[in-house]
Design an enzyme around this catalytic site. Structure first.
Site, PDB file in Angstrom:
ATOM      1  N   GLY A 128      89.533  36.497  12.954  1.00 28.60           N
ATOM      2  CA  GLY A 128      90.026  37.843  12.645  1.00 28.60           C
ATOM      3  C   GLY A 128      90.449  37.996  11.190  1.00 28.60           C
ATOM      4  CB  ALA A 129      92.779  38.334   9.265  1.00 30.40           C
ATOM      5  CG  MET A 130      92.890  32.307   6.158  1.00 31.93           C
ATOM      6  SD  MET A 130      93.582  31.297   7.501  1.00 31.93           S
ATOM      7  CE  MET A 130      94.811  30.378   6.588  1.00 31.93           C
ATOM      8  CD  GLU A 149      96.139  36.934   9.665  1.00 31.88           C
ATOM      9  OE1 GLU A 149      96.521  35.873   9.136  1.00 31.88           O
ATOM     10  OE2 GLU A 149      95.593  36.976  10.791  1.00 31.88           O
TER      11      GLU A 149
HETATM   12  N1  0A1 Z   1      95.321  31.355  10.742  1.00 29.54           N
HETATM   13  C1  0A1 Z   1      94.499  32.453  11.109  1.00 29.54           C
HETATM   14  C2  0A1 Z   1      93.372  32.122  11.995  1.00 29.54           C
HETATM   15  C3  0A1 Z   1      92.172  31.457  11.430  1.00 29.54           C
HETATM   16  C4  0A1 Z   1      91.868  30.154  11.785  1.00 29.54           C
HETATM   17  C5  0A1 Z   1      90.703  29.550  11.389  1.00 29.54           C
HETATM   18  C6  0A1 Z   1      89.836  30.287  10.610  1.00 29.54           C
HETATM   19  O1  0A1 Z   1      88.628  29.770  10.203  1.00 29.54           O
HETATM   20  C7  0A1 Z   1      88.156  28.575  10.646  1.00 29.54           C
HETATM   21  C8  0A1 Z   1      90.121  31.564  10.234  1.00 29.54           C
HETATM   22  C9  0A1 Z   1      91.307  32.141  10.629  1.00 29.54           C
HETATM   23  C10 0A1 Z   1      95.357  33.427  11.916  1.00 29.54           C
HETATM   24  O2  0A1 Z   1      96.057  33.006  12.812  1.00 29.54           O
HETATM   25  O3  0A1 Z   1      95.305  34.592  11.665  1.00 29.54           O
HETATM   26 ZN    ZN Z   2      97.878  33.331  12.911  1.00 29.69          ZN
END
Ligand code: 0A1
Ligand code: ZN
Length: 894
Positions: free
Chosen positions: A267-269, A304
């Site tokens: 979804g997003a980062m 995020e």
């Molecule tokens: N930390 C982000 C989620 C996320 C995890 C892995 C990704 O690519 C491999 C991309 C995003 C969240 O919780 O929004």
């Molecule tokens: Zn997250």
């Protein structure tokens, strides 16, 4: 299938032997190669339990290492080893500067991890272990470093150059190139690194923080999307304010940027100061996005943003601790949505998601605790368990502590661990230290998988005015743990008198009651800690109706033998919105089960009068929140119904549910129509909670009414749906009408509408995805051919995860098609997994998970699903897919 099976264990965790104090990156984007020079200021870590002079850096096989320098001198090949993807530097001094120069080819990177090209722009995704695809590094979340990033690229194609933190310098170079330097003062792990180079336009706003600092807010998108940024900007400002007010968390940089990217695995980062979003999770306008998408976007923007504290300022020690940031942040974004919109509706949505998908995961081969003990590929554990169950666990801590102590606990957690990489134990310790509440038994939630069942019985003693509630808990064995220790969980409950009023509660102080049971006026939170416990309420003057698990206070299955009368009573009287809805759902599930057995015996299903009366009461009550009414009258999904069955027969669930839809529409036709007309607002488009609720309710009514058309009517309701489509008022109404019309198994009706829709929206990738999803997820049999044809459609691109999700993901969700008894659905998904695994293992593994959940299906389907899994296991697989397939096949032997 022996390849790729290296397992990483939590028990093997060791602190890193080296610390990278600063990381200076110089990234030069070129047509064929992008060069990455990394200058690292390194010193040995005195806290390391295994001091070593060997610095081991992770990389990838696709990196071309050009040069290694220590303290400015080129290292001879005898001073280091490059084995596979690992670079080891021998005989490192106490402190030194290490410089590596590498070449990479982001334009060939289709895994979308590391630096890659999406459309015309370069962007990054480094969580969990993507940074190692950019350069050799200590790519682990407990290696925190201060980053300075210089990017250079041709100016015409890439006028925008972004990275984390604050801009320090920018300028033009020779040959039409330009550069920008960014500095992030907050030490961070590599997974939070980000950079972007592209031709983007910017939408601006500002937010003034509680202490009066001005923060620039910027959203970068491709020019044709510039009109779709307002909602995200407004959501961002609301989130920033909410986090100050509810958690006392202020933003810490002067700039907060969001970039929308078309090709994105998730979804997003939350990269520090530079969030990167899947376009679909940030861009919205009413003509192209439904209300549900608006809500989802707001939730993701908030999520995020909240990571800036729960994830970035305080991060994870290792990837087993993923739920530390994800569970907490999902909990925070749920609270935000509940506070901003309807709390009851949000709770119902969250519980529905949890019970449909997380309970299924917990009962399948990928079952894992919210803090897994081992993994082969961490990407497989970005799961509903780590996220949604993780959020439930934080929510239980909140319930056990109460509002004030929970806030005290979160303040202590953020204050104590600011700038650190910590564990879920540290989180629980902060909550426990701040509150004085012992959470040691509670920690089983972090180490034991599986969904507990609470078996509750009760007895009323009219002579002594006593009411006894006996609560037993049991949790099925899962691969990692056969015999579960009892969980500590909060059971929120009330006792209702004959008028539906909450009775005052007096709990007898009994030896069997452990811990403090929070009495909150007329509703209480019981601390459940044992395998079996009895609570005695005194002074109960009449036989009460128990309202149990209020607000779904714990992620459990509740087994209490409610009578139909009790459920009808709760459905109309309970003041707890969740319990009221839950009573309706139980009645609808019971009725659908009767419809299923009627269908099984080819007999007619007759809907009970009391259920009709209950549904009618909701439909005609104009004082109720329309969003809540929509929830009350909606049938449980086929997926959730499957979750409630011991053996799943997808066809029977489908026909039984369709029979219910028809029966409800037949019995309540005039009320449904009146409700539709009442809610069908053809005035100016509005996005208030009421207007959104009215659209949800009217489209629920329209869907019911259209069930009638297939039988005795002459397309009268179809006409209403067609008119609603033709009005083109907003995507919520257009999408709902189209969904209803194409679900009617009538290609003469569907084909021209779908063609018109595509014609109209072919220039908008987001709407094209909706178009794919509608067709591939339609709830009618015989879809496969159409889905396969769509793979050849000009707009389909197997390298774009959103397109894959809308075609293949939607097909899997259409249970009667995915589970077609000839096995064609499984074979199709097997083919797609093999294709995708060649370049995007993360997406491939996501599609493999549903194939692994064969256990409760009919024997014939089980055999066919396993046949596909075996076929996959014979191929050369990524470790992502290998882990999913091998766990599924192992579960067949248990
Ligand atoms: N930390 C982000 C989620 C996320 C995890 C892995 C990704 O690519 C491999 C991309 C995003 C969240 O919780 O929004
Ligand atoms: Zn997250």
């Amino acid at each position: 299938m022996t390849q790729n099976s290296q397992v990483t264990y939590l028990k093997d965790y060791q602190v890193p032997s080296f610390i990278i104090e600063t990381t200076d990156l110089d990234i030069r984007i070129g047509d064929e190669y992008t060069s990455v020079v990394a200058r690292l200021k390194v010193r040995r870590n005195s806290a390391s339990s295994e001091p070593s002079s060997e610095l081991v850096l992770q990389g990838s096989k696709d990196i071309k290492l050009q040069e290694v320098m220590m303290n400015g001198l080129i290292l001879d090949k005898s001073n280091y080893d490059l084995e596979g993807s690992v670079l080891s530097i021998h005989q490192c001094p106490e402190a030194f500067e290490l410089t590596t120069e590498c070449l990479i080819q982001p334009q060939l990177n289709a895994s979308l991890e590391g630096l890659y090209k999406s459309g015309g722009m370069y962007c990054t995704q480094c969580e969990a272990e993507g940074f190692r695809n950019i350069t050799y590094y200590l790519d682990r979340p407990d290696a925190l470093s201060v980053f300075t990033t210089r990017i250079s690229a041709p100016k015409v194609s890439y006028p925008i150059l972004l990275s984390n933190g604050n801009p320090v310098e920018q300028g033009d170079l020779d040959n039409g190139e330009h550069f920008a330097v960014w500095h992030d003062p907050f030490p961070k792990p590599a997974y939070l690194f980000a950079m972007v180079a592209g031709n983007l336009v910017r939408q601006d706003d500002v937010f003034t923080t509680v202490s009066g600092r001005k923060v620039d807010l910027q959203i970068f998108v491709e020019a044709h999307n510039s009109h779709k940024c307002d909602h995200a900007l407004e959501s961002l400002k609301r989130s920033m304010l909410w986090d100050e007010q509810v958690y006392g968390r202020e933003y810490d940089l002067d700039l907060f940027m969001i970039v929308a990217v078309d090709d994105f695995n998730m979804g997003a980062m939350e990269n520090k100061g530079l969030n990167i979003f899947n376009s679909d999770c940030v861009l919205a306008d009413p003509a192209t996005s439904s209300d549900a998408m608006f809500e989802r976007i707001e939730g993701i923007v908030a999520h995020e943003y909240f990571h800036n504290w729960s994830g970035n300022r305080v991060t994870c020690r290792d990837w087993f601790q993923l739920s530390l940031k994800e569970g907490f942040t999902v909990y925070r974004d749920s609270q935000y949505t509940a506070d901003t919109y309807s709390a009851a509706v949000k709770r119902i949505d969250d519980v529905t998601l949890l019970r449909t998908h997380q309970f299924a995961e917990d009962a399948g081969p990928m079952a894992h605790p919210i803090r897994p003990a081992s993994y082969i590929e961490i990407n497989n554990f970005y799961s509903v368990t780590v996220y949604e169950k993780g959020a439930e666990v934080v929510g239980m801590i909140h319930t056990l502590l109460g509002d004030a102590l929970f806030r005290k606990g979160s303040d202590l957690y953020f204050g104590r661990h600011d700038g650190q990489a910590v564990t879920t134990d540290d989180f629980v310790a902060a909550m426990s230290d701040a509150s004085g509440i012992d959470l040691s038994q509670f920690k089983h939630w972090y180490s034991q998988a599986g969904t507990p069942t609470l078996a509750i019985t009760d007895a009323y003693d009219a002579t002594n005015n006593e009411y006894r509630l006996t609560v037993g808990q049991s949790t099925p064995a899962t691969a990692e743990c056969q015999k579960k220790l009892p969980f500590h969980l909060p059971l929120r409950m009330a006792l209702l008198d004959t008028n539906g009023l909450e009775m005052p509660l007096t709990l007898r102080d009994d030896d069997s009651v452990q811990g403090d049971n929070l009495l909150l006026g007329n509703s209480c939170v019981l601390n459940i800690t044992q395998a079996q416990q009895t609570f005695v309420f005194e002074g109960v003057m009449e036989q009460p109706t128990p309202s149990l698990l209020r607000g779904f206070s714990a992620p459990v299955k509740l087994d209490y033998a409610y009578t139909q009368e009790q459920l009808l009573f709760l459905a109309s009287k309970d003041q707890d919105g969740f319990c009221r809805w839950e009573a309706c759902q139980r009645l609808l599930i019971e009725a659908t089960e009767l419809a299923m057995s009627a269908m099984n015996q080819s007999s007619h299903y007759q809907l009970g009068d009391s259920l009709v009366t209950m549904l009618r009461a909701s439909l005609v009550d104009e004082t109720l929140d329309p969003a809540m009414v929509a929830k009350l009258v909606q049938l449980p999904s086929e997926a959730y119904l499957a979750e409630t069955q011991t053996t799943v027969d997808v066809d029977l669930i489908h026909t039984g549910r369709e029979a219910m839809r028809l029966a409800i529409a037949t019995a309540l036709e005039s009320e449904l129509l009146a409700c539709y007309n009442r809610c069908h607002d053809i005035g100016l488009f509005s996005q208030t909670g009421k207007a959104i609720g009215q659209r949800a309710l009217k489209n629920t009514c329209l869907s019911y009414l259209n069930a009638l058309d297939s039988v005795q009517y002459q397309g009268q309701y179809q006409t209403i749906a067609r008119d609603q489509y033709a009005l083109q008022a907003n995507m919520t109404d257009v999408g709902a009408a189209l969904h209803i019309l194409i679900g009617q198994n009538n290609s003469e009706l569907a084909a021209p509408l779908l063609a018109e829709f595509y014609q109209r929206w072919q220039g908008d990738a987001q709407v094209v995805c909706q178009w794919f999803a509608m067709q591939c997820g339609a709830n009618r049999p015989g879809l496969l051919k159409q889905v396969q044809d769509l793979l050849d459609h000009d707009a389909f691109d197997i390298r774009n995860p959103n397109k894959v999700r809308s075609v293949v993901g939607s097909f899997i969700r259409s249970a009667i098609n995915f589970h077609a008894v000839d096995g064609s659905g499984y074979a199709f998904v097997g083919d797609m997994i093999l294709k995708l695994d060649n370049f995007n293992p993360m997406i491939a593994a996501g599609l493999a998970k549903p194939l692994g959940r064969f256990k409760r299906h009919t024997p014939q389907r089980q055999a066919l699903m396993q046949q596909q899994l075996r076929r996959l296991s014979e191929a050369q697989l990524s470790k992502d897919v290998f882990e999913v397939v091998s766990r599924a096949l192992d579960s067949a032997n248990v």
